[in-house]
Design a protein around this motif. Structure first.
Motif, PDB file in Angstrom:
ATOM      1  N   HIS A 101       0.835  -1.200   0.000  1.00 51.01           N
ATOM      2  CA  HIS A 101       0.000   0.000   0.000  1.00 51.01           C
ATOM      3  C   HIS A 101       0.874   1.255   0.000  1.00 51.01           C
ATOM      4  O   HIS A 101       1.476   1.591   1.008  1.00 51.01           O
ATOM      5  CB  HIS A 101      -0.870  -0.065   1.271  1.00 51.01           C
ATOM      6  CG  HIS A 101      -1.876   1.032   1.409  1.00 51.01           C
ATOM      7  ND1 HIS A 101      -2.854   0.997   2.367  1.00 51.01           N
ATOM      8  CD2 HIS A 101      -2.066   2.191   0.743  1.00 51.01           C
ATOM      9  CE1 HIS A 101      -3.601   2.079   2.289  1.00 51.01           C
ATOM     10  NE2 HIS A 101      -3.144   2.824   1.310  1.00 51.01           N
TER      11      HIS A 101
ATOM     12  N   HIS B  70      -4.719  -0.234   5.859  1.00 53.09           N
ATOM     13  CA  HIS B  70      -4.248   0.550   7.012  1.00 53.09           C
ATOM     14  C   HIS B  70      -5.077   0.363   8.289  1.00 53.09           C
ATOM     15  O   HIS B  70      -5.810   1.258   8.699  1.00 53.09           O
ATOM     16  CB  HIS B  70      -4.041   2.025   6.674  1.00 53.09           C
ATOM     17  CG  HIS B  70      -5.137   2.718   5.907  1.00 53.09           C
ATOM     18  ND1 HIS B  70      -6.462   2.561   6.184  1.00 53.09           N
ATOM     19  CD2 HIS B  70      -5.066   3.596   4.866  1.00 53.09           C
ATOM     20  CE1 HIS B  70      -7.160   3.324   5.353  1.00 53.09           C
ATOM     21  NE2 HIS B  70      -6.339   3.941   4.545  1.00 53.09           N
TER      22      HIS B  70
ATOM     23  N   ASP C 276       1.271   2.602   3.344  1.00 48.53           N
ATOM     24  CA  ASP C 276       0.415   3.735   2.999  1.00 48.53           C
ATOM     25  C   ASP C 276       1.294   4.968   2.778  1.00 48.53           C
ATOM     26  O   ASP C 276       0.857   6.094   3.022  1.00 48.53           O
ATOM     27  CB  ASP C 276      -0.617   3.979   4.114  1.00 48.53           C
ATOM     28  CG  ASP C 276      -1.774   4.835   3.648  1.00 48.53           C
ATOM     29  OD1 ASP C 276      -1.905   5.037   2.435  1.00 48.53           O
ATOM     30  OD2 ASP C 276      -2.534   5.303   4.505  1.00 48.53           O
TER      31      ASP C 276
ATOM     32  N   LYS D 154      -9.598  -0.435  -4.339  1.00 48.11           N
ATOM     33  CA  LYS D 154      -9.792   0.186  -3.021  1.00 48.11           C
ATOM     34  C   LYS D 154     -11.012   1.096  -3.031  1.00 48.11           C
ATOM     35  O   LYS D 154     -11.132   1.969  -3.888  1.00 48.11           O
ATOM     36  CB  LYS D 154      -8.545   0.989  -2.627  1.00 48.11           C
ATOM     37  CG  LYS D 154      -8.690   1.710  -1.279  1.00 48.11           C
ATOM     38  CD  LYS D 154      -7.404   2.414  -0.853  1.00 48.11           C
ATOM     39  CE  LYS D 154      -7.638   3.239   0.407  1.00 48.11           C
ATOM     40  NZ  LYS D 154      -6.449   3.961   0.869  1.00 48.11           N
TER      41      LYS D 154
ATOM     42  N   HIS E 282       1.199   5.430  -1.928  1.00 48.84           N
ATOM     43  CA  HIS E 282       0.643   6.476  -2.805  1.00 48.84           C
ATOM     44  C   HIS E 282       1.821   7.302  -3.285  1.00 48.84           C
ATOM     45  O   HIS E 282       2.342   8.133  -2.538  1.00 48.84           O
ATOM     46  CB  HIS E 282      -0.317   7.392  -2.049  1.00 48.84           C
ATOM     47  CG  HIS E 282      -1.456   6.675  -1.396  1.00 48.84           C
ATOM     48  ND1 HIS E 282      -2.679   6.561  -1.994  1.00 48.84           N
ATOM     49  CD2 HIS E 282      -1.548   6.032  -0.218  1.00 48.84           C
ATOM     50  CE1 HIS E 282      -3.495   5.882  -1.195  1.00 48.84           C
ATOM     51  NE2 HIS E 282      -2.829   5.543  -0.099  1.00 48.84           N
TER      52      HIS E 282
HETATM   53 ZN    ZN Z   1      -3.609   4.718   1.419  1.00 50.46          ZN
END
Ligand code: ZN
Ligand code: URP
Ligand code: ZN
Length: 451
Positions: A67, A195, A273, A106, A69
């Motif tokens: 995960h 998360h 994340d 997601k 970004h």
């Molecule tokens: Zn995320």
């Protein structure tokens, strides 16, 4: 000079999720070609073969961060299409899975008026995931409650980063987690909770798994390695650096609790994340916590933080470490055993790991493009010495040898067996059937039409 096309990792302890063995590993053309004792020919290394001595070291499958970004337009930078709802989306999901190798989606239950889906929309999206063999992922937080909590905190004059946690406490995450599991279970769709940040949400997942639900929980480096007490730090910028959603929790026993669940299999994978914003970007919310861009670092720190808090602290062994840092992710996202395992034929993605060496995490020495590190000062046992990607040494002795664009997208097939075997069996054997009855032949009351 061209890098040798073949590598021999010699004498290390090769760790997979099920067992460890001292062995040599021969890498050729980007894959593991051989695994066994004494693979070096008696005459020494022939031309074109580089030998890496791994005696006393661990040889691990390359980590899979589930995960991240990267280059993510978020919170002010760019508005997003609402791509989740409607039939167009259903068709796009099908095309992405069938033609582009995307096998997970997601969905957001938070970010009201931006990404947030209503329950019936989740039902539709989960149904589509199930139909096309994808894994449904959710960001589980009750977006309506957050919106109300924000109003309440601002009305109380709370504008600092502590307001971010106070408006979305643990129960807000736990409620959405249970709701997502309930909806996915109604659809018989596998569910993956991204998360996992709180004890309450982790308990919901553990209970659901005991109840037979096909659900997986992903704590992240941040929730395993630090906590939300930082939101009350007197320095605004320090507190703001930790703002992410769901937030880190002020209960300082959270990281240990999540690590225990990871060790016993209640939680399954680990991500980061990773979503970094510099202090000056965080400062967009200097007078209003709702404007602080959400996200923290972790992509470089994850393996060391989990080794330190998990393996070094005696909560999990080296094999479970491999399970939660790569193998389980490879199975869920249908990359196994190509990824997540060191075996003949697997991709040559390998880390030579020194379990005894230590390093201190710091923004001064990290390679992440952000001016702080939420793990600043943490001393971690477990240090990567050499990192090999598709058979090429990409990191060694503190030096990177990678160029932008070296990474590869790997298309993934739908209906991962690890996830879908139980789902499909349940469709065959657990679908309810009507009770056979003689028709009712008695009287039926007549309803009067209202005037
Ligand atoms: Zn995320
Ligand atoms: O705060 C976070 N988590 N930022 C990234 C976006 C998301 O919701 O995962
Ligand atoms: Zn999220």
């Amino acid at each position: 000079m061209a890098a040798p096309s073949r590598l021999l990792i010699r004498g290390g302890r090769v760790v997979n999720d099920d067992f460890s063995q001292v062995a040599d590993v021969l890498l050729e053309d980007g894959v593991v070609r051989a695994l066994g004792r004494d693979l070096l020919p008696p005459g020494g290394a022939p031309a074109g073969l580089r030998v890496l001595d791994a005696a006393g070291k661990l040889v691990l499958p390359g980590g899979i961060d589930t995960h991240t970004h990267l280059q993510f337009p978020f919170m002010g930078s760019r508005s997003s299409d609402d791509f989740h709802t409607g039939t167009k989306v259903k068709e796009e999901m099908k095309i992405l899975t069938r033609d582009k190798g995307v096998n997970s989606f997601k969905m957001f239950m938070a970010y009201k008026d931006l990404y947030m889906l209503k329950d019936v929309e989740l039902y539709t999206a989960f149904s589509q995931c199930k139909e096309i063999g994808a894994v449904a992922q959710v960001h589980a937080e009750n977006g309506d409650l957050i919106a109300e909590g924000v109003k309440k905190m601002l009305s109380l004059g709370i504008t600092g980063p502590e307001g971010h946690e106070l408006c979305r406490p643990e129960a807000v995450e736990a409620e959405a987690t249970l709701r997502a599991i309930t909806i996915a279970s109604a659809v018989n769709c596998p569910l993956y909770i991204v998360h996992v940040m709180s004890k309450s949400a982790a308990k919901v997942i553990a209970d659901a798994r005991r109840d037979g639900k096909v659900v997986y929980g992903e704590p992240i480096a941040a929730s395993l390695g630090t906590d939300g007490t930082h939101y009350w730090n007197k320095e605004w910028h320090h507190a703001a650096h930790y703002v992410m959603g769901p937030p880190l929790r002020p209960d300082p026993s959270t990281p240990d609790f999540l690590m225990n669940l990871l060790a016993n299999g209640d939680l399954t994978t680990t991500g980061t994340d990773h979503c970094t914003f510099n202090t000056c970007q965080k400062a967009l919310g200097k007078d209003d916590f709702t404007k602080i861009p959400n996200g923290v670092n972790g992509v470089e720190d994850r393996m060391s933080v989990i080794w330190e808090k998990g393996v070094h602290n005696g909560k999990m062994d080296e094999n479970q470490f491999v399970a939660v840092t790569s193998t389980n992710a490879a199975k869920i996202f249908n990359l196994y055993p190509r990824k997540g395992r060191i075996a003949v034929g697997s991709d040559a993605d390998i880390v030579i790991w020194d379990p005894k060496a230590t390093r201190t995490i710091s923004a001064k020495t990290h390679h992440q493009a952000v001016n702080f590190n939420i793990f600043e000062g943490m001393v971690c046992h477990g240090v990567p010495l050499v990192t090999i990607s598709r058979g090429k040494v990409v990191y060694e002795a503190g030096v990177f040898n990678v160029a932008a664009g070296d990474g590869r997208f790997i298309p993934r097939k739908p209906f991962a067996e690890y996830v879908y075997k139980r789902i499909q069996q349940r469709d065959q054997t657990c679908t309810p059937t009507p009770v056979e009855r003689e028709p009712y032949k008695g009287e039926v009351v007549t309803l009067k039409a209202r005037g």
